[in-house]
Motif scaffolding. Structure first.
Motif, PDB file in Angstrom:
ATOM      1  N   VAL A   1      77.499  67.447   4.540  1.00 46.67           N
ATOM      2  CA  VAL A   1      76.599  66.292   4.510  1.00 46.67           C
ATOM      3  C   VAL A   1      76.164  65.920   5.925  1.00 46.67           C
ATOM      4  CG1 VAL A   1      76.392  63.856   3.880  1.00 46.67           C
ATOM      5  CG2 VAL A   1      77.652  65.429   2.390  1.00 46.67           C
ATOM      6  N   VAL A   2      77.122  65.877   6.846  1.00 43.92           N
ATOM      7  CA  VAL A   2      76.822  65.523   8.233  1.00 43.92           C
ATOM      8  C   VAL A   2      75.898  66.559   8.869  1.00 43.92           C
ATOM      9  CG1 VAL A   2      77.832  65.151  10.523  1.00 43.92           C
ATOM     10  CG2 VAL A   2      78.978  64.258   8.489  1.00 43.92           C
ATOM     11  N   GLU A   3      76.116  67.830   8.566  1.00 42.11           N
ATOM     12  CA  GLU A   3      75.270  68.886   9.113  1.00 42.11           C
ATOM     13  C   GLU A   3      73.831  68.759   8.651  1.00 42.11           C
ATOM     14  OE1 GLU A   3      77.350  72.363   7.870  1.00 42.11           O
ATOM     15  OE2 GLU A   3      78.798  72.289   9.529  1.00 42.11           O
ATOM     16  N   LYS A   4      73.611  68.139   7.506  1.00 43.81           N
ATOM     17  CA  LYS A   4      72.256  67.900   7.008  1.00 43.81           C
ATOM     18  C   LYS A   4      71.673  66.594   7.541  1.00 43.81           C
ATOM     19  CE  LYS A   4      72.646  70.498   2.680  1.00 43.81           C
ATOM     20  NZ  LYS A   4      71.441  71.333   2.892  1.00 43.81           N
ATOM     21  N   GLU A   5      72.418  65.925   8.448  1.00 46.31           N
ATOM     22  CA  GLU A   5      72.011  64.651   9.038  1.00 46.31           C
ATOM     23  C   GLU A   5      71.858  63.571   7.963  1.00 46.31           C
ATOM     24  OE1 GLU A   5      68.552  65.252  11.429  1.00 46.31           O
ATOM     25  OE2 GLU A   5      69.562  66.620  12.806  1.00 46.31           O
ATOM     26  N   ALA A   6      72.689  63.675   6.942  1.00 44.74           N
ATOM     27  CA  ALA A   6      72.717  62.675   5.873  1.00 44.74           C
ATOM     28  C   ALA A   6      73.996  61.848   6.007  1.00 44.74           C
ATOM     29  CB  ALA A   6      72.643  63.355   4.510  1.00 44.74           C
ATOM     30  N   PHE A   7      74.193  60.906   5.082  1.00 41.14           N
ATOM     31  CA  PHE A   7      75.331  59.995   5.155  1.00 41.14           C
ATOM     32  C   PHE A   7      76.116  60.033   3.846  1.00 41.14           C
ATOM     33  CE2 PHE A   7      71.974  58.299   7.875  1.00 41.14           C
ATOM     34  CZ  PHE A   7      72.643  58.166   9.089  1.00 41.14           C
ATOM     35  N   PHE A   8      77.413  59.748   3.949  1.00 40.98           N
ATOM     36  CA  PHE A   8      78.255  59.719   2.757  1.00 40.98           C
ATOM     37  C   PHE A   8      78.991  58.396   2.664  1.00 40.98           C
ATOM     38  CE2 PHE A   8      80.812  61.829   6.099  1.00 40.98           C
ATOM     39  CZ  PHE A   8      81.926  61.002   6.144  1.00 40.98           C
ATOM     40  N   VAL A   9      79.218  57.976   1.414  1.00 39.37           N
ATOM     41  CA  VAL A   9      80.081  56.833   1.095  1.00 39.37           C
ATOM     42  C   VAL A   9      80.912  57.283  -0.096  1.00 39.37           C
ATOM     43  CG1 VAL A   9      80.203  54.433   0.332  1.00 39.37           C
ATOM     44  CG2 VAL A   9      78.382  55.146   1.886  1.00 39.37           C
ATOM     45  N   VAL A  10      82.200  57.537   0.120  1.00 39.17           N
ATOM     46  CA  VAL A  10      83.046  58.099  -0.931  1.00 39.17           C
ATOM     47  C   VAL A  10      84.379  57.369  -1.006  1.00 39.17           C
ATOM     48  CG1 VAL A  10      82.033  60.417  -0.820  1.00 39.17           C
ATOM     49  CG2 VAL A  10      83.963  59.855   0.660  1.00 39.17           C
ATOM     50  N   ARG A  11      84.917  57.326  -2.218  1.00 37.46           N
ATOM     51  CA  ARG A  11      86.278  56.819  -2.420  1.00 37.46           C
ATOM     52  C   ARG A  11      87.250  57.851  -1.860  1.00 37.46           C
ATOM     53  NH1 ARG A  11      88.379  53.526  -6.757  1.00 37.46           N
ATOM     54  NH2 ARG A  11      90.488  52.880  -6.121  1.00 37.46           N
ATOM     55  N   ALA A  12      88.275  57.408  -1.169  1.00 42.66           N
ATOM     56  CA  ALA A  12      89.210  58.326  -0.521  1.00 42.66           C
ATOM     57  C   ALA A  12      90.613  58.130  -1.048  1.00 42.66           C
ATOM     58  CB  ALA A  12      89.192  58.116   0.999  1.00 42.66           C
ATOM     59  N   GLY A  13      91.445  59.122  -0.783  1.00 42.76           N
ATOM     60  CA  GLY A  13      92.870  59.052  -1.091  1.00 42.76           C
ATOM     61  C   GLY A  13      93.647  59.684   0.042  1.00 42.76           C
ATOM     62  N   VAL A  14      94.840  59.219   0.277  1.00 40.32           N
ATOM     63  CA  VAL A  14      95.604  59.721   1.419  1.00 40.32           C
ATOM     64  C   VAL A  14      96.072  61.160   1.202  1.00 40.32           C
ATOM     65  CG1 VAL A  14      96.352  57.461   2.240  1.00 40.32           C
ATOM     66  CG2 VAL A  14      97.687  58.644   0.481  1.00 40.32           C
ATOM     67  N   HIS A  15      96.008  61.642  -0.038  1.00 36.02           N
ATOM     68  CA  HIS A  15      96.423  63.019  -0.301  1.00 36.02           C
ATOM     69  C   HIS A  15      95.230  63.939  -0.498  1.00 36.02           C
ATOM     70  CE1 HIS A  15     100.564  61.728  -0.516  1.00 36.02           C
ATOM     71  NE2 HIS A  15     100.244  60.806  -1.406  1.00 36.02           N
ATOM     72  N   THR A  16      94.143  63.436  -1.046  1.00 31.42           N
ATOM     73  CA  THR A  16      92.959  64.278  -1.248  1.00 31.42           C
ATOM     74  C   THR A  16      92.216  64.520   0.060  1.00 31.42           C
ATOM     75  OG1 THR A  16      91.651  62.322  -1.813  1.00 31.42           O
ATOM     76  CG2 THR A  16      92.624  63.556  -3.636  1.00 31.42           C
ATOM     77  N   THR A  17      92.324  63.601   1.016  1.00 30.19           N
ATOM     78  CA  THR A  17      91.619  63.721   2.283  1.00 30.19           C
ATOM     79  C   THR A  17      92.620  63.591   3.431  1.00 30.19           C
ATOM     80  OG1 THR A  17      89.773  62.562   1.228  1.00 30.19           O
ATOM     81  CG2 THR A  17      89.632  62.926   3.596  1.00 30.19           C
ATOM     82  N   ARG A  18      92.621  64.552   4.348  1.00 27.52           N
ATOM     83  CA  ARG A  18      93.514  64.477   5.516  1.00 27.52           C
ATOM     84  C   ARG A  18      92.840  63.640   6.593  1.00 27.52           C
ATOM     85  NH1 ARG A  18      97.831  68.315   6.471  1.00 27.52           N
ATOM     86  NH2 ARG A  18      98.324  69.366   4.516  1.00 27.52           N
TER      87      ARG A  18
END
Length: 342
Positions: free
Chosen positions: A185-202
């Motif tokens: 997403v960042v490489e496309k110069e776009a933006f993200f808003v996502v729900r996170a979890g301490v185990h799914t995302t480092r």
């Protein structure tokens, strides 16, 4: 839905043709996608579309669709021939769906484009029925789907399936919070808003470089309702790349939301027969949102309000499966099932 769909096929099809660019444009799409390589019983793209709509939207069988075609289209065709035509019509119908979603004439708002991204499974009959995953984007400002991509169940979900351009804001649940996918997403110069979890995302603390867990999050939150942490995201596996800078917005959930999350954890424990991790239980009353939106213009409360829009795509999928009666796909043949869904 059956009465409305039959009416659309039989009486108001001119409106459908006009919406899709006209009779010649529909036939051009049939030629370009190879849906009518051999023009025997069905000679025109519009007739193939009407046949597909009768089979799918009117929830008909192959045999009834063949009978309908003889009376409505003046075409003598067997149910086996209907199967062959519809089995090969997937790319043609996908092209028409894309045209319908991109030409609505509705005004757009003047802010950055927002795409709510999600996916849903559509399964054929029986325990071993073929499964399709419908990847979708939803425009909350126009209140409608804006993009569809249909794949088999093995193709995973990620935000870039919404065909992001520079400046677009993609909103997704915790299934999309994978560092490698967010990096795209960042490489496309776009933006993200996502729900996170301490185990799914480092996530690493930007200051200390230490892995962020439940204890660090709860310590930062303290007795506040909302707090923001600067974090860096890294991949769990594979090639080591430079950490991805992001903002972690932590919000204390309401008591009702906390109880619902605790019930979800318990249901998951019963279903999968596994004890939830301590961090999972500790964060049951806390919501974690990851974003790369600039903090100067997107304060934490505004980001949280944006994420709440995500329920619109959840409700839209529920409408497809309930109001439009798409919960159970009647066809087990992969090609026919794809055409039915489209």
């Amino acid at each position: 839905m059956q009465i409305d769909s039959r009416d659309l096929c039989l009486r108001n099809f001119k409106c459908v043709e006009k919406r899709l660019g006209g009779r010649d444009a529909i036939d051009g799409a049939a030629r370009a996608t190879g849906a009518l390589k051999r023009r025997r019983e069905i000679r025109h793209g519009s007739d193939l579309l009407r046949l597909a709509m009768h089979y799918g939207a009117a929830h008909s069988s192959l045999r009834r669709s063949a009978d309908w075609a003889e009376g409505a289209l003046g075409i003598e065709i067997s149910n086996v021939a209907v199967l062959g035509r519809l089995r090969g019509a997937g790319d043609f119908l996908a092209e028409l769906v894309s045209r319908a979603l991109s030409s609505d004439g509705l005004p757009r708002w003047k802010g950055p484009e927002i795409r709510l991204v999600d996916g849903s499974m559509f399964c054929g009959p029986g325990a071993e029925g073929f499964q399709h995953r419908l990847h979708a984007a939803y425009d909350p400002m126009r209140g409608r789907f804006s993009r569809f991509e249909l794949t088999d169940k093995h193709v995973g979900e990620k935000l870039t399936r919404a065909d992001l351009e520079a400046g677009v804001i993609a909103v997704g649940d915790r299934n999309f919070a994978r560092t490698a996918a967010l990096r795209e997403v960042v490489e496309k110069e776009a933006f993200f808003v996502v729900r996170a979890g301490v185990h799914t995302t480092r996530m690493l603390d930007s200051k200390t470089g230490e892995r962020i867990g439940a204890a660090r999050i709860l310590e930062a939150l303290g007795d506040k309702d909302i707090v923001e942490l600067k974090v860096r995201l890294i991949e769990a596996k594979g090639e080591k790349k430079a950490p991805l800078a992001a903002r972690l917005i932590v919000q204390r959930a309401s008591k009702g939301a906390a109880r619902r999350e605790q019930r979800r954890i318990k249901r998951s424990r019963v279903k999968h027969g596994a004890e939830p991790l301590d961090d999972t239980l500790a964060l049951a009353g806390v919501r974690l949102i990851l974003t790369n939106l600039p903090g100067r213009t997107w304060r934490p409360q505004r980001v949280l309000q944006l994420y709440r829009l995500r329920w619109q795509i959840e409700l839209a999928f529920k409408m497809l499966k309930s109001v439009f009666d798409m919960r159970h796909v009647p066809a087990n043949d992969p090609g026919l099932a794809r055409s039915w869904i489209l």
